[in-house]
Design an enzyme around this catalytic site. Structure first.
Site, PDB file in Angstrom:
ATOM      1  N   HIS A 102       0.828  -1.203   0.000  1.00 13.65           N
ATOM      2  CA  HIS A 102       0.000   0.000   0.000  1.00 13.65           C
ATOM      3  C   HIS A 102       0.859   1.248   0.000  1.00 13.65           C
ATOM      4  O   HIS A 102       1.997   1.232   0.465  1.00 13.65           O
ATOM      5  CB  HIS A 102      -0.947   0.014   1.207  1.00 13.65           C
ATOM      6  CG  HIS A 102      -0.247  -0.112   2.523  1.00 13.65           C
ATOM      7  ND1 HIS A 102       0.187  -1.325   3.018  1.00 13.65           N
ATOM      8  CD2 HIS A 102       0.113   0.804   3.451  1.00 13.65           C
ATOM      9  CE1 HIS A 102       0.762  -1.149   4.189  1.00 13.65           C
ATOM     10  NE2 HIS A 102       0.745   0.137   4.465  1.00 13.65           N
ATOM     11  N   HIS A 104       0.760   5.230   1.269  1.00 12.44           N
ATOM     12  CA  HIS A 104       0.082   6.246   2.071  1.00 12.44           C
ATOM     13  C   HIS A 104       0.040   7.556   1.298  1.00 12.44           C
ATOM     14  O   HIS A 104       1.042   7.958   0.701  1.00 12.44           O
ATOM     15  CB  HIS A 104       0.856   6.512   3.370  1.00 12.44           C
ATOM     16  CG  HIS A 104       0.896   5.370   4.319  1.00 12.44           C
ATOM     17  ND1 HIS A 104       0.057   5.281   5.400  1.00 12.44           N
ATOM     18  CD2 HIS A 104       1.677   4.262   4.359  1.00 12.44           C
ATOM     19  CE1 HIS A 104       0.332   4.167   6.078  1.00 12.44           C
ATOM     20  NE2 HIS A 104       1.311   3.534   5.466  1.00 12.44           N
TER      21      HIS A 104
HETATM   22  P1  5GP Z   1       1.761   0.553   7.464  1.00  5.96           P
HETATM   23  O1  5GP Z   1       2.036   0.680   8.950  1.00  5.96           O
HETATM   24  O2  5GP Z   1       1.747  -0.916   7.069  1.00  5.96           O
HETATM   25  O3  5GP Z   1       2.671   1.376   6.590  1.00  5.96           O
HETATM   26  O4  5GP Z   1       0.312   1.138   7.221  1.00  5.96           O
HETATM   27  C1  5GP Z   1      -0.853   0.422   7.503  1.00  5.96           C
HETATM   28  C2  5GP Z   1      -1.946   1.424   7.685  1.00  5.96           C
HETATM   29  O5  5GP Z   1      -3.175   0.723   7.631  1.00  5.96           O
HETATM   30  C3  5GP Z   1      -1.900   2.158   9.017  1.00  5.96           C
HETATM   31  O6  5GP Z   1      -1.779   3.557   8.802  1.00  5.96           O
HETATM   32  C4  5GP Z   1      -3.222   1.801   9.671  1.00  5.96           C
HETATM   33  O7  5GP Z   1      -3.809   2.879  10.344  1.00  5.96           O
HETATM   34  C5  5GP Z   1      -4.066   1.343   8.508  1.00  5.96           C
HETATM   35  N1  5GP Z   1      -5.069   0.352   8.868  1.00  5.96           N
HETATM   36  C6  5GP Z   1      -4.868  -0.776   9.599  1.00  5.96           C
HETATM   37  N2  5GP Z   1      -6.026  -1.468   9.714  1.00  5.96           N
HETATM   38  C7  5GP Z   1      -6.968  -0.744   9.040  1.00  5.96           C
HETATM   39  C8  5GP Z   1      -8.370  -0.951   8.807  1.00  5.96           C
HETATM   40  O8  5GP Z   1      -8.982  -1.925   9.244  1.00  5.96           O
HETATM   41  N3  5GP Z   1      -9.019   0.004   8.085  1.00  5.96           N
HETATM   42  C9  5GP Z   1      -8.373   1.092   7.577  1.00  5.96           C
HETATM   43  N4  5GP Z   1      -9.095   1.963   6.865  1.00  5.96           N
HETATM   44  N5  5GP Z   1      -7.046   1.319   7.782  1.00  5.96           N
HETATM   45  C10 5GP Z   1      -6.366   0.406   8.501  1.00  5.96           C
END
Ligand code: 5GP
Ligand code: ZN
Length: 141
Positions: A102, A104
């Site tokens: 993903h 951001h």
């Molecule tokens: P990472 O830490 O892997 O770069 O980003 C994962 C993102 O996914 C985090 O910013 C977190 O807030 C978001 N996230 C985790 N679980 C969910 C969810 O169930 N729904 C949504 N909309 N975002 C989520």
């Protein structure tokens, strides 16, 4: 399509978990982050389950960037932030908490330096830069 029944983003893609969906096309989905680091924080994800930049096929990574660009444009128009960061984490050491590729989209506003994704412009040591350059360049093939 690759999917992982234990993956939270695969569940969102499947419609098993709700999200504030912003955009969808054949290969990507964009929705609001549930823990926003800033107002308008959104995510552009691949629909298929690929863990990270090392795993995902390049055309799907490009599709995610195209979707991120679309969302960033809308966020710029809608929210008039002072800037927008695109961020993409790979591995726990980089802060990746969801192991599904993903990007951001993080609108930035004056005074939000608490986000701590600004590393500043501190001049590096040329020898260290050159040493890392040599190692990476040697692996490009
Ligand atoms: P990472 O830490 O892997 O770069 O980003 C994962 C993102 O996914 C985090 O910013 C977190 O807030 C978001 N996230 C985790 N679980 C969910 C969810 O169930 N729904 C949504 N909309 N975002 C989520
Ligand atoms: Zn997944």
């Amino acid at each position: 399509m690759r999917t992982d029944t234990d993956c939270i983003f695969c569940k969102i893609v499947a419609g098993e978990i709700p999200c504030f969906k912003l955009y969808e096309d054949e290969h990507t989905l964009a929705f609001m982050d549930i823990n926003p680091a800033s107002t308008g924080h959104a995510l552009a994800i691949a629909k298929a389950h690929w863990e990270n930049i090392h795993e995902i096929p390049v055309e799907l990574a490009c599709a995610c960037i195209a979707t991120a660009q679309r969302i960033a444009g809308a966020a710029q128009t809608a929210l008039s932030p002072d800037g927008i960061n695109l961020l993409q984490a790979n591995g726990p050491g980089a802060g990746q908490s969801v192991q599904h590729f993903h990007v951001h989209i993080m609108p930035r506003y004056a005074g939000d330096e608490h986000l701590k994704i600004n590393w500043g412009l501190n001049p590096g040591d040329t020898d260290e830069i050159k040493a890392a350059y040599g190692k990476i360049a040697g692996c490009l093939g």
